[in-house]
Write a protein that holds these residues in place. Structure first.
Motif, PDB file in Angstrom:
ATOM      1  N   LEU A  97      25.267  58.953  14.825  1.00 54.66           N
ATOM      2  CA  LEU A  97      26.184  60.059  14.549  1.00 54.66           C
ATOM      3  C   LEU A  97      25.413  61.359  14.782  1.00 54.66           C
ATOM      4  O   LEU A  97      24.422  61.630  14.095  1.00 54.66           O
ATOM      5  N   GLU A  98      25.839  62.133  15.765  1.00 53.95           N
ATOM      6  CA  GLU A  98      25.124  63.339  16.159  1.00 53.95           C
ATOM      7  C   GLU A  98      25.971  64.588  15.955  1.00 53.95           C
ATOM      8  O   GLU A  98      27.178  64.546  16.097  1.00 53.95           O
ATOM      9  N   GLU A  99      25.305  65.685  15.644  1.00 57.70           N
ATOM     10  CA  GLU A  99      25.988  66.965  15.497  1.00 57.70           C
ATOM     11  C   GLU A  99      24.960  68.090  15.613  1.00 57.70           C
ATOM     12  O   GLU A  99      23.781  67.914  15.266  1.00 57.70           O
ATOM     13  N   ASN A 100      25.406  69.222  16.118  1.00 60.70           N
ATOM     14  CA  ASN A 100      24.535  70.400  16.152  1.00 60.70           C
ATOM     15  C   ASN A 100      24.376  70.955  14.742  1.00 60.70           C
ATOM     16  O   ASN A 100      25.318  70.932  13.936  1.00 60.70           O
ATOM     17  N   ALA A 101      23.198  71.461  14.459  1.00 59.74           N
ATOM     18  CA  ALA A 101      22.922  71.977  13.115  1.00 59.74           C
ATOM     19  C   ALA A 101      21.896  73.103  13.220  1.00 59.74           C
ATOM     20  O   ALA A 101      21.331  73.360  14.286  1.00 59.74           O
ATOM     21  N   LEU A 102      21.669  73.748  12.089  1.00 60.02           N
ATOM     22  CA  LEU A 102      20.645  74.790  11.993  1.00 60.02           C
ATOM     23  C   LEU A 102      19.547  74.277  11.070  1.00 60.02           C
ATOM     24  O   LEU A 102      19.821  73.798   9.968  1.00 60.02           O
ATOM     25  N   LEU A 103      18.307  74.383  11.524  1.00 57.51           N
ATOM     26  CA  LEU A 103      17.171  73.917  10.729  1.00 57.51           C
ATOM     27  C   LEU A 103      16.353  75.122  10.273  1.00 57.51           C
ATOM     28  O   LEU A 103      16.033  76.009  11.081  1.00 57.51           O
ATOM     29  N   ARG A 104      15.996  75.145   8.986  1.00 60.85           N
ATOM     30  CA  ARG A 104      15.188  76.228   8.436  1.00 60.85           C
ATOM     31  C   ARG A 104      13.981  75.649   7.728  1.00 60.85           C
ATOM     32  O   ARG A 104      14.058  74.609   7.057  1.00 60.85           O
ATOM     33  N   PHE A 105      12.852  76.334   7.901  1.00 54.89           N
ATOM     34  CA  PHE A 105      11.636  75.979   7.148  1.00 54.89           C
ATOM     35  C   PHE A 105      10.858  77.263   6.897  1.00 54.89           C
ATOM     36  O   PHE A 105      10.394  77.913   7.839  1.00 54.89           O
ATOM     37  N   GLU A 106      10.822  77.617   5.621  1.00 53.08           N
ATOM     38  CA  GLU A 106      10.180  78.865   5.205  1.00 53.08           C
ATOM     39  C   GLU A 106      10.844  80.038   5.940  1.00 53.08           C
ATOM     40  O   GLU A 106      12.036  80.259   5.794  1.00 53.08           O
ATOM     41  N   ASP A 107      10.098  80.780   6.786  1.00 52.79           N
ATOM     42  CA  ASP A 107      10.696  81.952   7.432  1.00 52.79           C
ATOM     43  C   ASP A 107      11.157  81.659   8.855  1.00 52.79           C
ATOM     44  O   ASP A 107      11.486  82.580   9.607  1.00 52.79           O
ATOM     45  N   ARG A 108      11.213  80.367   9.257  1.00 50.75           N
ATOM     46  CA  ARG A 108      11.604  80.029  10.616  1.00 50.75           C
ATOM     47  C   ARG A 108      12.906  79.229  10.618  1.00 50.75           C
ATOM     48  O   ARG A 108      13.192  78.479   9.683  1.00 50.75           O
ATOM     49  N   GLN A 109      13.669  79.439  11.670  1.00 56.00           N
ATOM     50  CA  GLN A 109      14.895  78.674  11.825  1.00 56.00           C
ATOM     51  C   GLN A 109      15.151  78.420  13.303  1.00 56.00           C
ATOM     52  O   GLN A 109      14.707  79.175  14.162  1.00 56.00           O
ATOM     53  N   ASP A 110      15.901  77.328  13.581  1.00 55.98           N
ATOM     54  CA  ASP A 110      16.136  76.957  14.976  1.00 55.98           C
ATOM     55  C   ASP A 110      17.373  76.062  15.051  1.00 55.98           C
ATOM     56  O   ASP A 110      17.546  75.168  14.204  1.00 55.98           O
ATOM     57  N   PRO A 111      18.257  76.282  16.042  1.00 59.44           N
ATOM     58  CA  PRO A 111      19.378  75.346  16.239  1.00 59.44           C
ATOM     59  C   PRO A 111      18.844  74.028  16.798  1.00 59.44           C
ATOM     60  O   PRO A 111      17.987  74.017  17.686  1.00 59.44           O
ATOM     61  N   ILE A 112      19.346  72.925  16.278  1.00 59.32           N
ATOM     62  CA  ILE A 112      18.823  71.605  16.659  1.00 59.32           C
ATOM     63  C   ILE A 112      19.972  70.625  16.892  1.00 59.32           C
ATOM     64  O   ILE A 112      21.137  70.917  16.606  1.00 59.32           O
ATOM     65  N   LEU A 113      19.600  69.461  17.417  1.00 62.17           N
ATOM     66  CA  LEU A 113      20.512  68.327  17.477  1.00 62.17           C
ATOM     67  C   LEU A 113      20.113  67.378  16.358  1.00 62.17           C
ATOM     68  O   LEU A 113      19.009  66.816  16.356  1.00 62.17           O
ATOM     69  N   LEU A 114      20.988  67.224  15.380  1.00 58.20           N
ATOM     70  CA  LEU A 114      20.730  66.354  14.246  1.00 58.20           C
ATOM     71  C   LEU A 114      21.310  64.974  14.556  1.00 58.20           C
ATOM     72  O   LEU A 114      22.494  64.849  14.858  1.00 58.20           O
ATOM     73  N   LYS A 115      20.472  63.959  14.493  1.00 53.90           N
ATOM     74  CA  LYS A 115      20.876  62.608  14.869  1.00 53.90           C
ATOM     75  C   LYS A 115      20.730  61.690  13.660  1.00 53.90           C
ATOM     76  O   LYS A 115      19.619  61.478  13.158  1.00 53.90           O
ATOM     77  N   GLN A 201       9.667  64.407  26.479  1.00 52.77           N
ATOM     78  CA  GLN A 201      10.898  64.897  27.078  1.00 52.77           C
ATOM     79  C   GLN A 201      11.423  66.017  26.186  1.00 52.77           C
ATOM     80  O   GLN A 201      11.674  65.809  24.998  1.00 52.77           O
ATOM     81  N   ALA A 202      11.588  67.187  26.795  1.00 50.27           N
ATOM     82  CA  ALA A 202      11.895  68.391  26.017  1.00 50.27           C
ATOM     83  C   ALA A 202      13.178  68.256  25.206  1.00 50.27           C
ATOM     84  O   ALA A 202      13.253  68.740  24.078  1.00 50.27           O
ATOM     85  N   LYS A 203      14.205  67.599  25.786  1.00 49.97           N
ATOM     86  CA  LYS A 203      15.493  67.570  25.087  1.00 49.97           C
ATOM     87  C   LYS A 203      15.409  66.781  23.777  1.00 49.97           C
ATOM     88  O   LYS A 203      16.267  66.939  22.902  1.00 49.97           O
ATOM     89  N   TYR A 204      14.395  65.914  23.647  1.00 49.32           N
ATOM     90  CA  TYR A 204      14.188  65.191  22.399  1.00 49.32           C
ATOM     91  C   TYR A 204      13.101  65.849  21.553  1.00 49.32           C
ATOM     92  O   TYR A 204      13.292  66.141  20.371  1.00 49.32           O
ATOM     93  N   ASP A 205      11.942  66.076  22.154  1.00 53.01           N
ATOM     94  CA  ASP A 205      10.793  66.580  21.400  1.00 53.01           C
ATOM     95  C   ASP A 205      11.028  67.972  20.833  1.00 53.01           C
ATOM     96  O   ASP A 205      10.535  68.295  19.756  1.00 53.01           O
ATOM     97  N   ASP A 206      11.784  68.811  21.568  1.00 60.19           N
ATOM     98  CA  ASP A 206      11.937  70.209  21.141  1.00 60.19           C
ATOM     99  C   ASP A 206      13.228  70.477  20.383  1.00 60.19           C
ATOM    100  O   ASP A 206      13.400  71.585  19.859  1.00 60.19           O
ATOM    101  N   GLN A 207      14.129  69.500  20.306  1.00 64.51           N
ATOM    102  CA  GLN A 207      15.448  69.801  19.739  1.00 64.51           C
ATOM    103  C   GLN A 207      15.932  68.806  18.690  1.00 64.51           C
ATOM    104  O   GLN A 207      16.886  69.108  17.979  1.00 64.51           O
ATOM    105  N   MET A 208      15.314  67.650  18.576  1.00 60.62           N
ATOM    106  CA  MET A 208      15.933  66.586  17.768  1.00 60.62           C
ATOM    107  C   MET A 208      15.244  66.370  16.429  1.00 60.62           C
ATOM    108  O   MET A 208      14.018  66.381  16.313  1.00 60.62           O
ATOM    109  N   LEU A 209      16.084  66.188  15.427  1.00 60.34           N
ATOM    110  CA  LEU A 209      15.648  65.768  14.097  1.00 60.34           C
ATOM    111  C   LEU A 209      16.444  64.525  13.732  1.00 60.34           C
ATOM    112  O   LEU A 209      17.680  64.535  13.799  1.00 60.34           O
TER     113      LEU A 209
END
Length: 404
Positions: A97-115, A201-209
């Protein structure tokens, strides 16, 4: 026809009274050979890159994947789906089950693909071999864990075992945004990092949680819905046969994709580039082949006396036109065959010795240009060159026929 072919070969290989005609004929043969060679080498290089991409399928790309024909999710308890899961040819089925999400850690945030994945995902992807830090664990008791891509972990500044959790924000389904308080439009959850994976592979390593599918369903307020079912078939089973069997059960409500179709955009781009390049080179080949028109026209002028002698000996118009028709075809045929042979030899040398390099060693995934000679491409090139050559020869021969 035998007599016409014999005379045509004599005209082609014998020395002409005007040496320029020999030169033009050789230029025509060489031009066709070079254009044909370019077609062989270019299509083989595209085939090689396609094979490289195919070999780079990640562990996250299942052998077969079931997705809904419409919409983003479907019910995993559908009787048709349950029937597919019971097929003897299937080794295991993993829910995703996949969906786009926002990830935050301390003062950083990034849009990700949550799987979100089920427990079978471990065996499907052999994820333990991909973990470079920590371990693969998604839930322990009431605590939710996650496995993060290496690039994303570096950007967020986190790693396995950190005591501070990651914050996940997912938009709520079917709810209006309160402009006065936009944060209420998101469902929030916290997860700890248990491991870091790397697929290169960037689409996994840089975007997926990766999290558990139970947590994903809680965040999205689903019960048994999934985005896809990832299937691994048993060894020795035919992938196409299993696919057709699944499609027969599911009908038109679902899509069953193999690995190539899961990477459809990438392969479509490679194929479009391949055939556009083929079309451009075919046009260049057409220009080269039309040199035959000039050399054949000059040969007809030079052989005017021979034509009159043949007519006085009883040769009819058909035999005379066939001589020059076959002459033009021989030029195209010899040039095409020579180009194919040279092109195949160059491709084989590149394939086994890697003569042309892509750059400094280690800069790219591969060190030299990949090539793969496919017989269907060779046949297509041969047919294309000869058809163009056949059509090009008709013009001077038709003019000769009118003047006889």
């Amino acid at each position: 026809m035998k007599l016409s072919l014999y005379i045509a070969k004599r005209y082609l290989f014998s020395k002409k009274s005007h040496n320029a005609i020999n030169v033009i004929s050789m230029i025509s043969v060489c031009g066709i050979a070079i254009a044909t060679m370019a077609l062989v080498c270019t299509l083989s290089v595209f085939n090689g890159f396609t094979n490289v991409v195919a070999k780079s399928f990640s562990s996250f790309d299942p052998e077969l994947q079931i997705t809904p024909a419409q919409g983003k999710v479907f019910d995993s308890t559908d009787p048709k789906i349950l029937k597919v899961k019971q097929l003897a040819e299937i080794s295991l089925v993993s829910e995703s089950l996949e969906e786009n999400a926002l990830l935050r850690f301390e003062d950083r945030q990034d849009p990700i693909l949550l799987k979100g994945v089920s427990s079978e995902f471990v065996n499907l992807a052999d994820i333990n071999k991909l973990i470079i830090d920590g371990e693969f664990m998604l839930r322990e008791g009431d605590i939710d864990y996650s496995v993060i891509g290496a690039g994303l972990a570096m950007y967020m500044g986190t790693r396995a075992g950190f005591l501070s959790p990651l914050e996940i924000y997912i938009p709520k389904r079917n709810e209006k945004i309160n402009l006065a308080n936009p944060s209420t439009a998101f469902t929030r959850s916290e997860v700890y990092v248990s491991g870091v994976f790397a697929l290169n592979q960037a689409k996994y390593d840089d975007q997926m949680l990766i999290v558990s599918i139970d947590l994903m369903r809680e965040l999205l307020h689903y019960d048994t819905e999934v985005s896809s079912l990832d299937i691994k078939i048993k060894e020795g089973e035919s992938l196409e046969n299993v696919r057709h069997k699944i499609e027969g059960i599911l009908g038109n409500d679902y899509l069953v994709k193999d690995r190539f179709e899961q990477q459809e955009d990438l392969f479509r781009m490679v194929n479009v580039e391949k055939w556009v390049t083929f079309l451009i080179l075919a046009i260049i080949s057409m220009i080269a082949i039309f040199n035959v028109v000039g050399s054949l026209s000059m040969l007809i002028i030079e052989k005017t006396a021979d034509i009159k002698i043949l007519q006085s000996m009883g040769a009819n118009n058909k035999l005379i036109t066939n001589i020059f028709l076959l002459e033009g075809w021989l030029i195209t045929f010899i040039g095409g065959i020579a180009g194919l042979i040279i092109g195949i030899i160059i491709c084989l040398l590149q394939q086994y010795f890697g003569i042309l390099k892509l750059g400094d060693a280690g800069t790219f995934v591969i060190d030299s240009y990949p090539v793969s000679v496919q017989m269907l491409d060779i046949l297509l090139i041969f047919v294309t060159v000869n058809i163009i050559g056949f059509l090009a020869v008709l013009y001077p021969v038709n003019n000769l026929r009118k003047n006889l």
